[in-house]
Design an enzyme around this catalytic site. Structure first.
Site, PDB file in Angstrom:
ATOM      1  N   GLU A 155       0.888  -1.162   0.000  1.00  7.71           N
ATOM      2  CA  GLU A 155       0.000   0.000   0.000  1.00  7.71           C
ATOM      3  C   GLU A 155       0.920   1.203   0.000  1.00  7.71           C
ATOM      4  O   GLU A 155       1.318   1.703   1.044  1.00  7.71           O
ATOM      5  CB  GLU A 155      -0.925  -0.038   1.232  1.00  7.71           C
ATOM      6  CG  GLU A 155      -2.172   0.808   1.072  1.00  7.71           C
ATOM      7  CD  GLU A 155      -1.934   2.285   1.352  1.00  7.71           C
ATOM      8  OE1 GLU A 155      -1.324   2.947   0.477  1.00  7.71           O
ATOM      9  OE2 GLU A 155      -2.336   2.747   2.408  1.00  7.71           O
ATOM     10  N   GLU A 164       3.947   9.150  -3.152  1.00  7.97           N
ATOM     11  CA  GLU A 164       4.872   8.524  -2.202  1.00  7.97           C
ATOM     12  C   GLU A 164       5.983   7.741  -2.906  1.00  7.97           C
ATOM     13  O   GLU A 164       6.697   6.964  -2.269  1.00  7.97           O
ATOM     14  CB  GLU A 164       4.107   7.602  -1.250  1.00  7.97           C
ATOM     15  CG  GLU A 164       3.169   8.363  -0.310  1.00  7.97           C
ATOM     16  CD  GLU A 164       2.474   7.448   0.686  1.00  7.97           C
ATOM     17  OE1 GLU A 164       2.756   6.236   0.670  1.00  7.97           O
ATOM     18  OE2 GLU A 164       1.646   7.953   1.458  1.00  7.97           O
TER      19      GLU A 164
END
Length: 703
Positions: A155, A164
């Site tokens: 994730e 990210e």
């Protein structure tokens, strides 16, 4: 075991000093803190709890693991799982429960990795998961893990999907850590854009003309603001909470990019896509609403969508399941770790009729996205735009919106129009970026002195002054350096108030601190506005926001109480009892009427106050939050038009959802979960203005 580990760690810590700006006093001070304060701060605000409360995410990841591992084993394949960014270890435990032959988990955030080790042991899988305390890009097969994995579960996504570093992480994993036939959970992602017009949301991105009460221009934005393309960065919001009356969708949602996480070939770090679209209705293409969805399994049967409610593929099923207890925008799964985004188009495109054709340019690099809309197809790639006017780089989105907020501005302007005497008034303006203070110059004040020590904010105001040809304005670096003759000449001291260091609404009490510095040299008849401020508290029942501080306990059958304990202990060390939140994005029901918990007179700001009280909960419900805000009293009268509030924008009715000001963050206290049905919230307020201390405490009781 984790409890003893943490206790022994904390008992050995030493103190250190860190420099902190007190927003109320404006002073830099040295505060004594444990040498592990940063550790606690990072643990408490890491956001793992929010993800673990996302029931849809958890259920669908578990379902995808069961389906994928079951299918691989049925095909006679061994299953070797790599879990990148394991956090609490929840996905690794799911993989073990689903029948994986081996599981390797990596976590670079050491406090979380240490916690994961204890959680894995407490759930009986400590010997079945190899835990690596490294970034995945630092892992070497044969050293850290015995063999390449053939199933990756991760994730690594954020609101932008790729912010990210997912692209680089997946590229490295496929090149170094995964077999040629490896599967991935999630397998693919799709990104969506919807072009819209929203005068309300546009207020977060540009500077409007400031008009007087008759609608005549007082201050016009200079050309550098009109020509600025703004910042390309996302504005992340709970888009479902944007009132449907506040925007016009000019297109249907369209798919703009796909990301195949399972593909062995490298994922491109930069792409563009040009779409020719047609407007559904006339309007200005001002912004792009953005979200994504993921197929968690290879066949695409398990879908998780981050769409706002009006575009959610499972809206009907979710609405039927949740029933009448939730407004329609809140029937879709709530999450704060994945939201939606608004991207502002550099130059809004006027689409004068339905069916008008235009071109939407969509771009992404390794970490972010940007968009443009043009009538003609661009002949070359559109570069990422940046601010050239100081507005977007100096102020937050909420502050820009606040500057443009007409109902708020009218109350200040009413005061100024009633009090500024052309050719007679001498005004001192306290605050950062106070355009309303500049308006007193346009209204004819003899002189206006702006306290504006911030370099970029001052530069922006200078451009506005020059463009509007204001001749009677001077800047003040420090109010205490004003000469006696300047102070005795003042007729008015004015503030919005707004200061760049403010986070909570009452941080703007710095206005009172500035007044103290010059109070003894002022004439008694100088008019000060706002003259006072009142803080109100309102017990509420949040539909979802309380989950960011609520313990997880059990998640999909796995015991995460050790994680709860770690976060709770860190929160006690590093998280304020009241934190700032934009409450318009987080629906809540009022459980009582608001109650005043502090009143401050700025003519006597140095007065210390210690107050206590009790609020009766008049509507049944669980009090999982106390909202706080400031009302600024412009003049000492009983007229509601003399009050500028940072709280509810409509009267509060117990039992109803509260409608909050959309251009400021309110304060929120999250109480500990109570096992009893309580009837009252007890409160106390301790205010020491000269020290810059304002502390609240709340407890619930059954009386």
């Amino acid at each position: 075991m984790l409890r003893n580990l943490l206790r022994s760690r904390f008992s050995r810590t030493m103190s250190c000093f860190s420099q902190v700006i007190n927003p109320i006093t404006g002073e830099n001070s040295w505060q004594e803190r444990g040498d592990d304060y940063d550790y606690h701060l990072e643990v408490a605000n890491a956001g793992f709890g929010d993800m673990l409360h996302d029931w849809e995410r958890n259920q669908k990841y578990f379902a995808a693991l069961k389906k994928t591992i079951g299918g691989m084993r049925a095909a006679g394949r061994e299953v070797h799982v790599l879990d990148i960014g394991t956090g609490t270890g929840i996905l690794s435990m799911m993989a073990v429960a689903a029948g994986a032959d081996s599981v390797t988990a990596c976590e670079a955030f050491l406090p979380m990795a240490n916690c994961a080790e204890k959680i894995l042991a407490a759930n009986g899988v400590g010997d079945k998961v190899r835990l690596i305390r490294k970034r995945s890009t630092d892992i070497h097969v044969g050293e850290d893990m015995p063999q390449k994995a053939n199933l990756l579960v991760a994730e690594l996504l954020d609101t932008e999907l790729i912010g990210e570093g997912a692209i680089g992480i997946y590229n490295h994993a496929h090149a170094e850590l995964l077999t040629e036939d490896a599967l991935c959970i999630p397998a693919r992602a799709r990104c969506y854009a919807q072009v819209a017009q929203s005068p309300l949301a546009a207020q977060w991105n540009s500077l409007k003309t400031l008009a007087n009460l008759d609608g005549e221009p007082l201050l016009q934005p200079p050309e550098q603001l009109k020509g600025c393309q703004g910042e390309a960065g996302l504005h992340d919001v709970q888009l479902s909470q944007l009132p449907s009356s506040a925007f016009r969708p000019l297109t249907d949602p369209v798919e703009i990019f796909q990301f195949d996480f399972q593909r062995k070939q490298e994922r491109e770090k930069q792409r563009e896509k040009r779409l020719q679209l047609q407007s559904k209705q006339p309007g200005a293409a001002e912004m792009v609403f953005y979200w994504w969805d993921i197929h968690l399994d290879d066949s695409g049967d398990i879908l998780l969508s981050c769409a706002p409610y009006w575009a959610h593929p499972e809206l009907k099923e979710l609405a039927a399941e949740k029933g009448k207890g939730h407004p329609l925008p809140n029937v879709v799964p709530w999450r704060d770790h994945w939201m939606q985004a608004i991207y502002y188009i550099p130059k809004p495109l006027q689409l004068l009729e339905a069916g008008k054709s235009f071109h939407l340019s969509c771009h992404h690099d390794e970490y972010s996205l940007w968009f443009d809309a043009r009538e003609e197809a661009p002949t070359k790639s559109v570069r990422r735009h940046t601010c050239s006017c100081d507005l977007h780089m100096t102020y937050s989105r909420s502050r820009i919106g606040q500057i443009n907020q007409a109902p708020r501005n009218k109350r200040y302007l009413r005061y100024l129009e009633d009090n500024i005497e052309p050719g007679k008034s001498n005004v001192l303006v306290l605050g950062n970026g106070c355009l309303l203070g500049l308006a007193s110059s346009a209204l004819g004040a003899t002189s206006v002195q702006l306290h504006e020590p911030h370099r970029f904010s001052r530069r922006l105001l200078e451009s506005i002054i020059q463009h509007n040809k204001l001749k009677n304005v001077q800047f003040v670096e420090k109010v205490e350096e004003l000469e006696d003759s300047q102070l005795t000449a003042l007729t008015h001291i004015f503030a919005e108030p707004y200061f760049l260091n403010a986070i909570l609404p009452w941080d703007n009490f710095y206005f009172g601190t500035l007044l103290i510095k010059i109070k003894d040299r002022l004439l008694e008849n100088v008019r000060i506005s706002p003259c006072s401020a009142r803080i109100y508290a309102l017990p509420v029942e949040f539909l979802d926001l309380h989950k960011i501080r609520a313990p997880v306990g059990n998640c999909e059958g796995f015991d995460l109480r050790l994680f709860d304990e770690m976060v709770e202990r860190s929160a006690e060390q590093a998280v304020s009892l009241v934190e700032a939140q934009p409450l318009w994005e987080y629906p809540c029901r009022a459980l009582s009427e608001p109650q005043e918990v502090l009143s401050v007179e700025f003519s006597n700001f140095s007065k210390e106050l210690d107050l206590k009280g009790s609020i009766e909960l008049k509507h049944p419900g669980t009090c999982n939050g106390v909202a706080l805000w400031v009302d600024w009293q412009l003049v000492d009268d009983s007229s509601p038009r003399s009050v500028v509030s940072s709280g509810p924008s409509e009267p509060v009715i117990p039992g109803d959802f509260v409608k909050w000001d959309m251009f400021v963050r309110q304060g929120v206290h999250f109480p500990r979960k109570s096992k009893e049905v309580n009837t009252h919230v007890e409160w106390s307020t301790d205010f020491k203005p000269l020290l810059g201390e304002l502390n609240f405490s709340f407890s619930q009781k059954k009386l």
